[in-house]
Design a protein around this motif. Structure first.
Motif, PDB file in Angstrom:
ATOM      1  N   CYS A 163      29.477 105.259  65.963  1.00  0.00           N
ATOM      2  CA  CYS A 163      29.151 104.372  64.929  1.00  0.00           C
ATOM      3  C   CYS A 163      27.711 104.258  64.510  1.00  0.00           C
ATOM      4  CB  CYS A 163      29.305 102.689  65.356  1.00  0.00           C
ATOM      5  SG  CYS A 163      28.879 101.564  64.131  1.00  0.00           S
ATOM      6  N   CYS A 207      29.032  96.626  60.168  1.00  0.00           N
ATOM      7  CA  CYS A 207      30.264  97.604  59.931  1.00  0.00           C
ATOM      8  C   CYS A 207      30.265  97.743  58.449  1.00  0.00           C
ATOM      9  CB  CYS A 207      31.501  97.026  60.200  1.00  0.00           C
ATOM     10  SG  CYS A 207      32.806  98.285  59.823  1.00  0.00           S
ATOM     11  N   LEU A 208      30.188  99.129  58.123  1.00  0.00           N
ATOM     12  CA  LEU A 208      30.482  99.583  56.744  1.00  0.00           C
ATOM     13  C   LEU A 208      31.920 100.051  56.555  1.00  0.00           C
ATOM     14  CD1 LEU A 208      26.957 101.544  55.797  1.00  0.00           C
ATOM     15  CD2 LEU A 208      27.724  99.334  55.443  1.00  0.00           C
ATOM     16  N   CYS A 236      33.639 102.738  57.476  1.00  0.00           N
ATOM     17  CA  CYS A 236      33.514 104.051  57.100  1.00  0.00           C
ATOM     18  C   CYS A 236      34.612 104.670  57.864  1.00  0.00           C
ATOM     19  CB  CYS A 236      32.308 104.615  57.598  1.00  0.00           C
ATOM     20  SG  CYS A 236      31.939 104.591  59.449  1.00  0.00           S
ATOM     21  N   CYS A 262      34.948 105.226  63.783  1.00  0.00           N
ATOM     22  CA  CYS A 262      35.190 105.006  65.245  1.00  0.00           C
ATOM     23  C   CYS A 262      36.780 105.067  65.373  1.00  0.00           C
ATOM     24  CB  CYS A 262      34.739 103.326  65.466  1.00  0.00           C
ATOM     25  SG  CYS A 262      35.430 102.155  64.523  1.00  0.00           S
TER      26      CYS A 262
END
Ligand code: SF4
Ligand code: SF4
Ligand code: SF4
Length: 199
Positions: A99, A118-119, A121, A124
């Motif tokens: 991350c 958190c974006l 993406c 993870c």
């Protein structure tokens, strides 16, 4: 001059980081926007039609934004939220290291995700070996009115949608609105700026 009346910049093919499959959206956009006959309509309205009248669309499969969506008239970025399941965590910390936002931490009772960092993406979720972290809700983040030039601005957040159809309808209706309701010689970017001021 662009013969089809719009430009779509998109990700490179087969990128492993894509949070959402974007090829289908690209084809759906191309197919639907051709119906608008943008070139012909704007040529009659502005004669001559200039580059800044034509819609530029940035389509990215994830928040990395390699196709620079946030400086385009229409910004479309795929996202996927992480979902924590009941599968036992191996405490390997692979997700923590994956991350880039520092949003994941290992707690005594398992992992914790800071939603503010958190974006979405998907990094993870791809690396977790146990299935403790997996794909959650996914879709498309829509932004409007980005540009470069004398007065640059990043596109304004409009909202999130979950389906390709919703994205295509949003782009289609916004361009139609421009073709029908823009003022004399009004650039698309200035029309969109007017639209986003109240968002
Ligand atoms: S924006 Fe994401 S999916 Fe698209 S090329 Fe960049 S890293 Fe890959
Ligand atoms: S989805 Fe991306 S930003 Fe969010 S926790 Fe996972 S790796 Fe971090
Ligand atoms: S959630 Fe998955 S990647 Fe993260 S520590 Fe647990 S097993 Fe490892």
């Amino acid at each position: 001059m662009n013969q089809i009346g719009f430009q779509i910049e998109h990700c490179r093919s087969n990128c492993s980081k894509s949070a959402c499959e974007w090829n289908g959206l690209l084809e759906a956009l191309r197919s639907k926007l051709v119906d608008l006959k943008i070139n012909e309509t704007l040529e009659q309205k502005f004669h001559p039609i200039l580059h800044h009248h034509l819609p530029k669309i940035g389509l990215a499969g994830c928040p990395n934004g390699c196709s620079q969506p946030d400086i385009k008239d229409f910004s479309i970025s795929g996202y996927v939220n992480p979902l924590i399941t009941d599968a036992p965590c191996l405490q390997c910390e692979v997700c923590v290291r994956s991350c880039l936002e520092g949003a994941i931490s290992l707690q005594p009772k398992g992992i914790s995700i800071d939603k503010d960092r958190c974006l979405s993406c998907g990094n993870c979720q791809r690396v977790c070996p146990s299935g403790t972290l997996t794909r959650g809700e996914s879709g498309w983040i829509l932004r409007l009115g980005g540009r470069v030039g004398r007065h640059p601005r990043f596109a304004t957040f409009i909202g999130k949608v979950s389906t390709i159809d919703e994205v295509v309808q949003w782009v289609y209706k916004t361009i139609l609105d421009y073709m029908e309701n823009s003022e004399a010689q009004e650039r698309l970017t200035h029309f969109l700026e007017r639209k986003t001021i109240s968002v």
